[in-house]
Design a protein around this motif. Structure first.
Motif, PDB file in Angstrom:
ATOM      1  N   SER A  69      17.485  42.613  53.587  1.00 20.80           N
ATOM      2  CA  SER A  69      16.740  41.785  54.534  1.00 20.80           C
ATOM      3  C   SER A  69      17.200  40.336  54.396  1.00 20.80           C
ATOM      4  O   SER A  69      17.572  39.891  53.303  1.00 20.80           O
ATOM      5  N   LEU A  70      17.191  39.588  55.499  1.00 15.93           N
ATOM      6  CA  LEU A  70      17.546  38.173  55.475  1.00 15.93           C
ATOM      7  C   LEU A  70      16.313  37.281  55.521  1.00 15.93           C
ATOM      8  O   LEU A  70      16.427  36.058  55.612  1.00 15.93           O
ATOM      9  N   HIS A  71      15.138  37.891  55.464  1.00 17.31           N
ATOM     10  CA  HIS A  71      13.889  37.121  55.488  1.00 17.31           C
ATOM     11  C   HIS A  71      13.556  36.638  54.077  1.00 17.31           C
ATOM     12  O   HIS A  71      13.384  37.439  53.154  1.00 17.31           O
ATOM     13  N   ARG A  72      13.447  35.332  53.919  1.00 15.09           N
ATOM     14  CA  ARG A  72      13.134  34.758  52.605  1.00 15.09           C
ATOM     15  C   ARG A  72      11.768  35.259  52.131  1.00 15.09           C
ATOM     16  O   ARG A  72      10.824  35.338  52.914  1.00 15.09           O
ATOM     17  N   HIS A  74      11.081  38.210  51.248  1.00 15.68           N
ATOM     18  CA  HIS A  74      10.981  39.673  51.378  1.00 15.68           C
ATOM     19  C   HIS A  74      11.480  40.320  50.092  1.00 15.68           C
ATOM     20  O   HIS A  74      12.436  39.853  49.468  1.00 15.68           O
ATOM     21  N   ASN A  76      13.158  42.813  49.632  1.00 15.63           N
ATOM     22  CA  ASN A  76      14.518  43.326  49.771  1.00 15.63           C
ATOM     23  C   ASN A  76      15.477  42.248  50.279  1.00 15.63           C
ATOM     24  O   ASN A  76      16.540  42.557  50.805  1.00 15.63           O
ATOM     25  N   CYS A  77      15.104  40.977  50.134  1.00 17.33           N
ATOM     26  CA  CYS A  77      15.962  39.887  50.596  1.00 17.33           C
ATOM     27  C   CYS A  77      17.251  39.857  49.775  1.00 17.33           C
ATOM     28  O   CYS A  77      17.234  40.037  48.547  1.00 17.33           O
TER      29      CYS A  77
END
Length: 231
Positions: A69-72, A74, A76-77
């Motif tokens: 994931s690219l969401h800070r 997260h 699974n970032c």
């Protein structure tokens, strides 16, 4: 016939995408005459993987990093020292309840197929442990795939052809969303596997007090290309 680069690019822009590639996952297992075993899964992931090919090599590198994931913030970032979520789980089955110093190898096995992988491992293993099936029978048996649809946020139970209608009706009675029977090419969702067992410990008629057999038994999933070979 000569064609200019400009004309070639114009033609290519009008070409509709054709055959979509899959995840190109391959599983194999090997046990040699000395008892050494290898249980191996290779998956380039998403078509041809990353599209990067090492110089002078004939394979592309995988792109499992696409599962980050690219969401800070997260869980699974993407970050250093982290691995992306995946279901690549080649298995070796061992028995530690023996008098030997090391666990005894019972089987090399694996089931490919995205989120079906852990479910497939459990099902084929239980087919042998609980129902006394040999490796090929364990792979042939119809399977169940519990699936989550992120779009509808609903769970469904997919039953392969071969599962009795009464099972589907009972699951519906209990409130489950059931898809039955799954036939034809749609059976690919139930995964593809291979198994090699050391001995016939899965056979309920075998006297467990006798010395364990070292004969190798193998099976290959009928849902995909594959074969079991002895040498």
């Amino acid at each position: 016939m000569l064609i200019t680069k400009k004309k070639f690019l114009q033609v290519m822009e009008e070409v509709e995408p054709g055959l979509m590639t899959g995840s190109d996952t391959v599983y194999f297992c090997v046990i040699d005459s000395q008892g050494n075993a290898c249980s191996f899964v290779n998956s380039t992931y998403m078509g041809f993987g990353s599209g990067l090919v090492p110089k002078d090599c004939g394979f592309s590198l995988q792109n499992r990093g696409a599962s980050f994931s690219l969401h800070r913030g997260h869980v699974n970032c993407v970050a250093g020292w982290k691995r992306p979520f995946h279901t690549i789980i080649p298995a070796l089955l061992t028995d530690s309840a023996t008098t030997s110093e090391k666990p005894v190898l019972l089987a090399a096995l694996g089931v490919m197929g995205a989120l079906m992988q852990p479910q497939g491992h459990v099902q084929v293993l239980l087919n042998m442990l609980e129902f006394g099936m040999n490796p090929q029978q364990a792979l042939d048996a119809p399977r169940v795939y519990v699936q989550y649809d992120h779009t509808t946020e609903q769970w469904s139970v997919n039953l392969e052809e071969g599962v009795g209608q009464e099972v589907a009706e009972e699951l519906r009675r209990r409130g489950h969303k059931v898809n039955w029977p799954i036939t034809g090419h749609k059976r690919s969702q139930f995964g593809r596997g291979q198994i090699i067992t050391v001995g016939d410990w899965w056979n309920p008629s075998v006297n467990q007090t006798d010395p364990p057999s070292r004969v190798l038994w193998a099976g290959s999933d009928p849902r995909a290309d594959g074969c079991a070979i002895g040498y």
